[in-house]
Scaffold this active site. Structure first.
Site, PDB file in Angstrom:
ATOM      1  N   ASN A   1       0.424  -8.282   4.154  1.00  0.00           N
ATOM      2  CA  ASN A   1       0.390  -6.997   3.452  1.00  0.00           C
ATOM      3  C   ASN A   1      -0.386  -7.215   2.157  1.00  0.00           C
ATOM      4  O   ASN A   1       0.048  -7.973   1.296  1.00  0.00           O
ATOM      5  CB  ASN A   1       1.809  -6.512   3.152  1.00  0.00           C
ATOM      6  CG  ASN A   1       1.870  -5.342   2.190  1.00  0.00           C
ATOM      7  OD1 ASN A   1       2.844  -5.169   1.480  1.00  0.00           O
ATOM      8  ND2 ASN A   1       0.839  -4.517   2.163  1.00  0.00           N
ATOM      9  N   GLY A   2      -1.544  -6.578   2.028  1.00  0.00           N
ATOM     10  CA  GLY A   2      -2.333  -6.724   0.812  1.00  0.00           C
ATOM     11  C   GLY A   2      -3.814  -6.732   1.121  1.00  0.00           C
ATOM     12  O   GLY A   2      -4.255  -6.295   2.190  1.00  0.00           O
TER      13      GLY A   2
ATOM     14  N   TYR B   1       5.402   6.272  -4.700  1.00  0.00           N
ATOM     15  CA  TYR B   1       5.115   6.907  -3.420  1.00  0.00           C
ATOM     16  C   TYR B   1       5.402   6.050  -2.192  1.00  0.00           C
ATOM     17  O   TYR B   1       6.018   6.507  -1.243  1.00  0.00           O
ATOM     18  CB  TYR B   1       3.639   7.332  -3.383  1.00  0.00           C
ATOM     19  CG  TYR B   1       3.196   7.938  -2.071  1.00  0.00           C
ATOM     20  CD1 TYR B   1       3.551   9.240  -1.727  1.00  0.00           C
ATOM     21  CD2 TYR B   1       2.440   7.204  -1.169  1.00  0.00           C
ATOM     22  CE1 TYR B   1       3.158   9.795  -0.522  1.00  0.00           C
ATOM     23  CE2 TYR B   1       2.035   7.753   0.040  1.00  0.00           C
ATOM     24  CZ  TYR B   1       2.401   9.046   0.364  1.00  0.00           C
ATOM     25  OH  TYR B   1       2.010   9.586   1.553  1.00  0.00           O
TER      26      TYR B   1
END
Length: 471
Positions: free
Chosen positions: A106-107, A249
């Site tokens: 993730n990234g 968010y």
């Protein structure tokens, strides 16, 4: 904007990990809807199943039954680097002389091309254009010469950018978080093992207990018997660069990110929004779903303003940002959200949302509310204006598409036809998160980034302190 990705890793005491991994990916589905995958290891061989689509579509019962072994990792993907096809779906698997690797990422790396070229020159063959495969190849090369901890450390010192990784090396499961902690990763305890996950909601799904966040620059290795984990602080930096938009968010409101309950953070941001730019109106409406907690805090701080649901969401319509054309995005807003006339007609209205990106949704919402009889529509946003792209793992619009990149607040208000518009300040975000602005990544709202990016401005000089691998 689209979510980044979700990663998970599980090590259990004898029980197959595939089904808990499957349930965990369901809990992280909001972080990526393009593909889903699981890699497990049974002590003898690695098993993998990766498919395009949502978690429920990517796995059959037979698929889950075929993924044997008490150790494994999983991934849900939304592309921020690499192609939109199965070649970049994860976890990425590779077998080599020192065993087998599975890797979920993730990234986004900012120096992936440089490392890819170097590895290709030394004979490595790549099957995708994603940065995850770059990490896997670099780690595999290091494992040929070093033990596990030192190999991971060498890779961490080479790759620059944002990353939370879950990795299998044969039947060993580990998690790594980038030295600035840009992407989230946490540790949880289960009845018969331990779990690493992008968000604590995945731990809750398995009736586990959150232990703590993985520290920036830390390697966590889950013990193969499911009885604990070992920690190695491999790289340290003076500053962090936690992504503030996880709280605004991306993360589920029931998750805990870096010690903060996301729902409570959003309510506090809503209270701050009232303090900074509250306006008298008859009713406060959230934009579902991400604006709900902000609006709740805003209305509570306002004290005498009614909080009401004035927009109903059609949950069977896909997200507006995946529509390929502007006309389709505008139509999708009406398909997705429908106003409740009795809540709105003849009233002054304040609508609360988490952000404005292109302005398409905000323009359509203001028009919808006025079409059903709102006398006045004020817009309040629980984050600062988004003025620049993200290079740290969020698939965000280009500057040309960002409505606030070249417009003042007043000009944006005119563009979306709102009677008034106000955003939350950057200082308010830092105050609610109880962190210095210097320890947050705010590149999308400042145009300054925690890493050197070609054509962009860096907001800090990166100084890394390597910690001995045997400490």
């Amino acid at each position: 904007m689209t979510e980044k990705c979700g990663v998970v890793g599980i090590s259990l005491d004898g029980r197959d990990a595939a089904r808990p991994l499957y349930y965990s990916l369901y809990a992280l589905q909001h972080r990526g809807q393009e593909s889903a995958g699981i890699v497990t290891h049974d002590g003898f061989q690695q098993h993998s199943h990766v498919e395009m689509g949502l978690v429920g579509d990517a796995f059959s019962e037979d698929d889950i039954e075929s993924l044997n072994g008490p150790a494994g990792i999983g991934h849900v993907r939304y592309p921020t680097s690499g192609s939109v096809d199965s070649s970049c779906a994860q976890p990425f698997s590779v077998s080599f002389k020192s065993g087998s690797l599975g890797l979920s990422h993730n990234g986004n790396l900012v120096n992936a091309d440089e490392i890819r070229d170097e590895l290709a020159d030394s004979g490595h063959a790549f099957t995708s254009d994603g940065d995850t495969e770059v990490i896997a190849h670099d780690l595999a090369r290091n494992l040929l010469e070093e033990d596990l901890v030192r190999a991971v450390k060498q890779t961490m010192t080479r790759i620059h950018g944002s990353y939370s990784l879950t990795i299998t090396h044969d039947d060993t499961v580990m998690g790594v978080r980038d030295p600035q902690g840009n992407r989230p990763l946490c540790i949880g305890e289960l009845d018969d093992g331990y779990i690493l996950a992008s968000e604590s909601a995945a731990i809750d799904t398995l009736d586990g207990e959150l232990v703590r966040d993985v520290k920036p620059g830390e390697l966590v290795i889950l013990r193969a018997d499911g009885q604990g984990f070992d920690s190695y602080q491999l790289v340290e930096q003076k500053q962090t660069a936690h992504c503030f938009f996880e709280h605004v968010y991306f993360a589920r409101p029931d998750s805990v990110i870096d010690g903060k309950r996301v729902y409570e953070v959003r309510r506090d941001l809503g209270r701050k929004l009232w303090e900074e730019s509250g306006i008298d109106s008859d009713v406060v409406l959230p934009v579902p779903d991400s604006g709900r907690a902000f609006a709740s805090g805003y209305a509570e701080a306002a004290d005498d303003v009614e909080f009401a649901e004035g927009l109903m969401k059609n949950r069977y319509v896909g997200r507006t940002f995946i529509m390929p054309t502007q006309d389709e995005r505008e139509r999708a807003v009406r398909l997705k959200l429908n106003p409740i006339k009795s809540t709105i007609e003849g009233k002054t209205v304040t609508i609360i949302d988490d952000s404005i990106v292109r302005g398409t949704t905000s323009t359509q919402l203001v028009k919808l509310l006025k079409d059903v009889g709102a006398e006045e529509v004020n817009v309040r946003i629980g984050a600062p204006p988004i003025v620049a792209p993200c290079y740290m793992g969020i698939d965000m619009a280009s500057r040309d598409e960002l409505i606030a990149s070249d417009k003042s607040v007043e000009e944006v208000a005119d563009e979306i036809n709102a009677d008034s518009l106000a955003y939350l300040s950057k200082d308010a975000v830092a105050e609610v998160l109880e962190q210095s602005r210097d320890d947050l990544c705010m590149g999308c709202v400042t145009g300054e980034y925690p890493y050197d990016i070609e054509g962009e401005e860096a907001d800090r000089e990166i100084t890394r302190t390597e910690v001995p691998a045997d400490d």
